[in-house]
Design an enzyme around this catalytic site. Sequence first.
Site, PDB file in Angstrom:
ATOM      1  N   GLU A 228       0.892  -1.180   0.000  1.00 30.88           N
ATOM      2  CA  GLU A 228       0.000   0.000   0.000  1.00 30.88           C
ATOM      3  C   GLU A 228       0.915   1.211   0.000  1.00 30.88           C
ATOM      4  O   GLU A 228       1.436   1.585   1.048  1.00 30.88           O
ATOM      5  CB  GLU A 228      -0.880  -0.003   1.256  1.00 30.88           C
ATOM      6  N   LEU A 229       1.107   1.816  -1.165  1.00 35.07           N
ATOM      7  CA  LEU A 229       2.155   2.839  -1.274  1.00 35.07           C
ATOM      8  C   LEU A 229       1.555   4.223  -1.498  1.00 35.07           C
ATOM      9  O   LEU A 229       0.420   4.476  -1.133  1.00 35.07           O
ATOM     10  CB  LEU A 229       3.142   2.421  -2.379  1.00 35.07           C
ATOM     11  N   CYS A 262      -2.217   9.178   2.036  1.00 32.58           N
ATOM     12  CA  CYS A 262      -1.812   8.583   0.753  1.00 32.58           C
ATOM     13  C   CYS A 262      -2.801   8.949  -0.350  1.00 32.58           C
ATOM     14  O   CYS A 262      -2.418   9.282  -1.457  1.00 32.58           O
ATOM     15  CB  CYS A 262      -1.714   7.070   0.908  1.00 32.58           C
TER      16      CYS A 262
HETATM   17  P1  NAP Z   1       8.245   5.262   4.605  1.00 29.18           P
HETATM   18  O1  NAP Z   1       9.458   6.064   4.797  1.00 29.18           O
HETATM   19  O2  NAP Z   1       8.229   4.273   3.514  1.00 29.18           O
HETATM   20  O3  NAP Z   1       7.934   4.575   6.022  1.00 29.18           O
HETATM   21  C1  NAP Z   1       6.872   3.679   6.191  1.00 29.18           C
HETATM   22  C2  NAP Z   1       7.333   2.529   7.046  1.00 29.18           C
HETATM   23  O4  NAP Z   1       8.305   1.778   6.326  1.00 29.18           O
HETATM   24  C3  NAP Z   1       8.027   2.968   8.334  1.00 29.18           C
HETATM   25  O5  NAP Z   1       7.746   2.022   9.345  1.00 29.18           O
HETATM   26  C4  NAP Z   1       9.495   2.908   7.962  1.00 29.18           C
HETATM   27  O6  NAP Z   1      10.331   2.764   9.073  1.00 29.18           O
HETATM   28  C5  NAP Z   1       9.505   1.680   7.118  1.00 29.18           C
HETATM   29  N1  NAP Z   1      10.594   1.541   6.181  1.00 29.18           N
HETATM   30  C6  NAP Z   1      10.993   2.412   5.229  1.00 29.18           C
HETATM   31  N2  NAP Z   1      12.006   1.884   4.512  1.00 29.18           N
HETATM   32  C7  NAP Z   1      12.256   0.656   5.040  1.00 29.18           C
HETATM   33  C8  NAP Z   1      13.182  -0.370   4.742  1.00 29.18           C
HETATM   34  N3  NAP Z   1      14.069  -0.257   3.761  1.00 29.18           N
HETATM   35  N4  NAP Z   1      13.143  -1.499   5.479  1.00 29.18           N
HETATM   36  C9  NAP Z   1      12.253  -1.630   6.481  1.00 29.18           C
HETATM   37  N5  NAP Z   1      11.354  -0.700   6.804  1.00 29.18           N
HETATM   38  C10 NAP Z   1      11.353   0.433   6.091  1.00 29.18           C
HETATM   39  O7  NAP Z   1       6.973   6.146   4.385  1.00 29.18           O
HETATM   40  P2  NAP Z   1       6.669   7.591   4.895  1.00 29.18           P
HETATM   41  O8  NAP Z   1       7.190   8.504   3.865  1.00 29.18           O
HETATM   42  O9  NAP Z   1       7.062   7.784   6.288  1.00 29.18           O
HETATM   43  O10 NAP Z   1       5.064   7.487   4.861  1.00 29.18           O
HETATM   44  C11 NAP Z   1       4.308   8.087   3.941  1.00 29.18           C
HETATM   45  C12 NAP Z   1       4.170   7.278   2.658  1.00 29.18           C
HETATM   46  O11 NAP Z   1       3.275   6.196   2.916  1.00 29.18           O
HETATM   47  C13 NAP Z   1       3.520   8.117   1.584  1.00 29.18           C
HETATM   48  O12 NAP Z   1       4.097   7.835   0.343  1.00 29.18           O
HETATM   49  C14 NAP Z   1       2.082   7.669   1.636  1.00 29.18           C
HETATM   50  O13 NAP Z   1       1.379   7.928   0.452  1.00 29.18           O
HETATM   51  C15 NAP Z   1       2.233   6.220   1.947  1.00 29.18           C
HETATM   52  N6  NAP Z   1       0.988   5.681   2.510  1.00 29.18           N
HETATM   53  C16 NAP Z   1       0.242   4.798   1.769  1.00 29.18           C
HETATM   54  C17 NAP Z   1      -0.987   4.313   2.257  1.00 29.18           C
HETATM   55  C18 NAP Z   1      -1.812   3.348   1.444  1.00 29.18           C
HETATM   56  O14 NAP Z   1      -2.682   2.690   2.032  1.00 29.18           O
HETATM   57  N7  NAP Z   1      -1.617   3.209   0.159  1.00 29.18           N
HETATM   58  C19 NAP Z   1      -1.422   4.705   3.509  1.00 29.18           C
HETATM   59  C20 NAP Z   1      -0.657   5.605   4.251  1.00 29.18           C
HETATM   60  C21 NAP Z   1       0.549   6.073   3.731  1.00 29.18           C
HETATM   61  P3  NAP Z   1      11.169   4.002   9.664  1.00 29.18           P
HETATM   62  O15 NAP Z   1      10.186   5.019  10.136  1.00 29.18           O
HETATM   63  O16 NAP Z   1      11.945   3.384  10.772  1.00 29.18           O
HETATM   64  O17 NAP Z   1      12.028   4.510   8.541  1.00 29.18           O
END
Ligand code: NAP
Length: 460
Positions: A228-229, A262
């Site tokens: 879910e990105l 998102c």
């Molecule tokens: P993010 O950096 O990808 O973080 C999300 C989660 O992934 C966090 O727990 C983060 O941990 C973890 N993570 C990131 N890279 C990782 C890796 N290489 N290995 C393991 N864990 C990893 O996302 P964000 O920028 O904070 O959140 C916003 C994004 O999420 C936006 O793009 C938004 O659109 C998307 N989103 C999508 C939905 C949907 O349902 N489609 C819903 C909500 C949000 P850490 O915090 O420790 O880095």
Amino acid sequence: MAYQSINPFNGKVDKTFKELTDSQLEHAVATAQTCFTSWKTKTYAERAVILEKAATLMRGHVDDFAKLATLEMGKRINEARGEVKFSADILSYYAQHAEAFLAPQKLHPKSGEAHMESTPFGVLFCVEPWNFPYYQLARVAGPQLMAGNTLVVKHAGCVPQCAMAFEKLLLDAGAPAGLYTNLVISHEQSEKLIDDVRIKGVALTGSVVAGRSIAARAGQNLKKSSMELGGSDAFIVLDDADLAKTIPWAVWGRMYNGGQTCCAAKRFIVLESIADKFIEQFKTALSALKVGDPMLEATTHGPLSTEAALLQLVHQVDEAVVHGAKVLMGGKRIKRPGSFMEITILTDIKPGNPAFRDEFFGPVVSFFRVKDEAEAIALANDSDFGLGGSVWTKNAARGKRVASQVDTGMMFVNNIDWTDAELPFGGIKDSGYGRELGNMGIQEFVNKKLVRTVVMDAPA
Ligand code: NAP
């Protein structure tokens, strides 16, 4: 320190948390695996008792949960309360419906009898984002625990207390050790965990960058994953839209959760004949929002989740301008303590500008004028993302016709009522794959097993 509660309203560090050692992580996974061997044998009714109890406890402590979210990621308190109640509803929904969703399905082969059974995979690894610190957890915990799986969950580094509160909630509701485990772990530990043979599936909600990395790792291990990105959803305003209704939804769609959703409305695609009126009224409505402390109900524009998120957004706006975009409103951080961003409207965003394709995760409007419906659809589809979108028109049939032509996982006509426990949520293209919520959400991590009975002679 990777896991830290920092109040984004004033930048003050509240608490910091140490990551698990490898041996603590091993113990957590072993406990989840042991728990699975008994949890999978429980009846749906037995599982439902725990999930319903958790929902009741959540409803009884709405303010406690809400204040923690507001403290850690700056969500406005009213919205935080709404999220807590909705998370409880998701837990209840699956407690009530899981058995029907996963009931054996009779098939009709030419000979004999056949049916499909649904059985849980085992221990699932979930990686979740901070923007809805409880709802995202409920979206996996509700369906997957009711399906008979057990969960080990890595939440985002900026919401450790919300993560722990949710784990405690399930324990308080009577969950056995290992049913739901919060993991305070690094990205490197996460990657190794995906390789672990006891992990049977991986669910991520997060950014495209994280999706590529985690899905690749799961793929190497031939493990099922759901992604879910991000999104850059179009908000398409047709020439016959009722602006009195459309403008408040435009504000809500961009500004709900500080613009950090998102499926928020991110690209406003407006037919030329109505564009001047729309943007004038939209700007006026956005200007009326009140910046302040997200703990106060009167505040309508709170901080972004972290200082890093703010710096990233300011950088994106600067880059957009360097590449030719014009700033109609805002564009800078707000000069006050905390991670506050001015509400920003960008126009003249042309293909080739990074702003044309990137996701703005905060209060930044990308405004586009188009000559007609066909151009609106083409522009909406000219995106790497494919999460949601909406269309605004007095003619519902026309709205549905446009909605059908937009390539996303979800489209909304004259509403942006994005999420309900009973409706599937998810996207296509860079927005990921798989669905959460509804009946589809509970089917993602169960084995669909065919059982066929035929009375036959031995082969000659
Ligand atoms: P993010 O950096 O990808 O973080 C999300 C989660 O992934 C966090 O727990 C983060 O941990 C973890 N993570 C990131 N890279 C990782 C890796 N290489 N290995 C393991 N864990 C990893 O996302 P964000 O920028 O904070 O959140 C916003 C994004 O999420 C936006 O793009 C938004 O659109 C998307 N989103 C999508 C939905 C949907 O349902 N489609 C819903 C909500 C949000 P850490 O915090 O420790 O880095």
